[in-house]
Scaffold this active site. Structure first.
Site, PDB file in Angstrom:
ATOM      1  N   GLY A 122       9.166  16.700  48.239  1.00 45.84           N
ATOM      2  CA  GLY A 122       7.905  17.321  47.818  1.00 45.84           C
ATOM      3  C   GLY A 122       6.704  16.458  48.171  1.00 45.84           C
ATOM      4  N   GLY A 176       3.030  17.801  48.389  1.00 43.79           N
ATOM      5  CA  GLY A 176       2.399  18.373  47.202  1.00 43.79           C
ATOM      6  C   GLY A 176       1.221  17.551  46.702  1.00 43.79           C
ATOM      7  N   GLN A 177       0.602  18.038  45.633  1.00 40.06           N
ATOM      8  CA  GLN A 177      -0.594  17.389  45.077  1.00 40.06           C
ATOM      9  C   GLN A 177      -0.326  15.916  44.772  1.00 40.06           C
ATOM     10  OE1 GLN A 177      -1.425  18.294  41.020  1.00 40.06           O
ATOM     11  NE2 GLN A 177      -3.555  17.645  41.110  1.00 40.06           N
ATOM     12  N   LEU A 178       0.771  15.663  44.091  1.00 41.80           N
ATOM     13  CA  LEU A 178       1.101  14.296  43.710  1.00 41.80           C
ATOM     14  C   LEU A 178       1.827  13.572  44.836  1.00 41.80           C
ATOM     15  CD1 LEU A 178       0.889  13.096  40.692  1.00 41.80           C
ATOM     16  CD2 LEU A 178       3.360  13.036  40.921  1.00 41.80           C
ATOM     17  N   ASP A 225       9.544  17.248  53.023  1.00 39.21           N
ATOM     18  CA  ASP A 225       9.019  18.449  52.375  1.00 39.21           C
ATOM     19  C   ASP A 225       9.453  19.660  53.199  1.00 39.21           C
ATOM     20  OD1 ASP A 225       6.396  18.692  50.200  1.00 39.21           O
ATOM     21  OD2 ASP A 225       7.089  20.505  51.208  1.00 39.21           O
ATOM     22  N   ILE A 226       9.418  20.827  52.566  1.00 40.27           N
ATOM     23  CA  ILE A 226       9.690  22.069  53.290  1.00 40.27           C
ATOM     24  C   ILE A 226       8.400  22.541  53.954  1.00 40.27           C
ATOM     25  CG2 ILE A 226       9.184  23.694  51.399  1.00 40.27           C
ATOM     26  CD1 ILE A 226      11.950  25.028  52.253  1.00 40.27           C
ATOM     27  N   ILE A 231      15.257  21.404  49.935  1.00 41.68           N
ATOM     28  CA  ILE A 231      15.916  20.608  48.909  1.00 41.68           C
ATOM     29  C   ILE A 231      17.328  21.115  48.574  1.00 41.68           C
ATOM     30  CG2 ILE A 231      14.975  21.825  46.875  1.00 41.68           C
ATOM     31  CD1 ILE A 231      15.231  18.090  47.458  1.00 41.68           C
ATOM     32  N   TYR A 234       9.550  27.346  34.529  1.00 41.00           N
ATOM     33  CA  TYR A 234       9.285  25.969  34.963  1.00 41.00           C
ATOM     34  C   TYR A 234       9.624  24.989  33.839  1.00 41.00           C
ATOM     35  CZ  TYR A 234       6.228  21.925  36.065  1.00 41.00           C
ATOM     36  OH  TYR A 234       5.715  20.680  36.291  1.00 41.00           O
ATOM     37  N   LYS A 268      12.613  22.132  33.661  1.00 37.68           N
ATOM     38  CA  LYS A 268      12.329  20.703  33.469  1.00 37.68           C
ATOM     39  C   LYS A 268      13.002  20.175  32.195  1.00 37.68           C
ATOM     40  CE  LYS A 268       9.777  19.688  37.085  1.00 37.68           C
ATOM     41  NZ  LYS A 268      10.087  18.591  38.021  1.00 37.68           N
TER      42      LYS A 268
END
Ligand code: SER
Length: 316
Positions: A10, A13-15, A36-37, A52, A141, A145
């Site tokens: 990932g 992504g943002q992070l 990443d995809i 993933i 989500y 988690k």
């Protein structure tokens, strides 16, 4: 420990983007493999395409780069997740299970699994939420988690893996415009303030949520992963706090710099998601175990966000 050889999932992504860069500064560019995809991270070599759920490819990347640490960030966030629950469960939970098995098989030394305030739900006490509280998440989500945290804890107990995890608050950074989350409004608002001097918020004005600024969340993650094993007492998500605010309060903070900024409110389905999370977090375990301490509050973050965004092309 050996020289860190890190694989980030990932990473686009943002992070992921910012964390990959920070890990490279600390451990060297060629010791941190971005995957990443989404091909966006091609700008960030060494980069490898990775779905993933493709375990064979993951295995071959671990071998090829002699990986000994994994930061598993790939996931679908709260708002996007509600549009396709089965797909979200598959990516978020089965993606993690594949990684956990490879951590055992390939004797990976350390695994980071990001959890979230979305593990909390309507049965969780909302203010100064303690580490161990009832968890009945409302989103797929959050469900993935919460289950992910339990699987991490189980694999630590059963197989002795060194897995570490943080329940991230909403993450705010100038480096990208996040998509698919419920806390994304707190990034969008800065872009809109600079561009249009106006923002229409998809949450109610008094919806208070725990948030954190990017430099703090990156430092928290890297510090947790670098801490001595003996200091880690939790193998599921550590509560982490930095600041809590409402849309009305972030707007007031922006107004100190842009006096004619205005905001209005048109709550959508994300309001119910936000309302099921908590307002503020007790993170004393993280402070005790690995000396966590945030640096940014709302006003210092606003100043830094506006400063950086007015300098970057992303806002144009
Ligand atoms: N920032 C995430 C979201 O809004 C919560 O972890 O989905």
């Amino acid at each position: 420990m050996k020289q860190a050889r890190i694989l980030v999932t990932g990473a686009a992504g943002q992070l992921g983007k910012v964390l990959t860069e920070s890990l490279r500064e600390k451990y060297g560019i060629h010791n941190v493999i971005a995957t990443d995809i989404n091909s966006l991270v091609e700008e960030l070599p060494p980069y490898e395409y990775l779905d993933i759920l493709n375990i064979e490819r993951l295995k071959s990347l671990i071998d090829k780069y002699e990986i000994n640490q994994i930061y598993h960030l790939a996931a679908i966030l709260s708002a996007s997740g509600e549009r396709n629950p089965a797909f979200t469960w598959n990516i978020n939970l089965n993606g993690l299970l594949g990684i956990l098995n490879l951590v055992v098989e390939k004797k990976i030394e350390r695994l980071f699994f990001p959890s979230t305030i979305a593990v909390f739900g309507n049965t969780t006490p909302r203010v100064n939420t303690a580490q161990d509280v009832p968890l009945l998440p409302e989103t797929i989500y959050g469900m993935s988690k919460t289950s992910g945290e339990l699987w991490c804890n189980y694999y630590h107990k059963k197989h002795g893996i060194d897995v570490r995890s943080i329940r991230y608050p909403g993450v705010i950074g100038w480096q990208s415009i996040p998509e698919g989350g419920t806390t994304d409004y707190a990034v969008e608002i800065y872009h809109a303030a600079l561009k249009d001097k106006h923002y229409t918020c998809f949450l109610e004005k008094d919806t208070r949520l725990p948030m954190i600024y990017m430099p703090d969340v990156i430092r928290a993650t890297i510090d947790l992963m670098a801490a001595d094993k003996s200091d880690i007492s939790l193998r599921y998500g550590y509560n982490l706090a930095a600041m809590s605010f409402t849309p009305e309060e972030i707007a007031a903070s922006i107004k100190k710099h842009i006096p004619d900024f205005t905001i209005d409110y048109k709550p959508d389905f994300r309001q119910a998601i936000a309302a099921s999370w908590t307002e503020s977090i007790d993170d004393s375990q993280a402070r005790k175990d690995w000396k966590w301490n945030p640096e940014y509050d709302l006003d210092s973050m606003t100043k830094d966000m506006l400063n950086n965004l007015s300098k970057t092309a992303i806002n144009k």
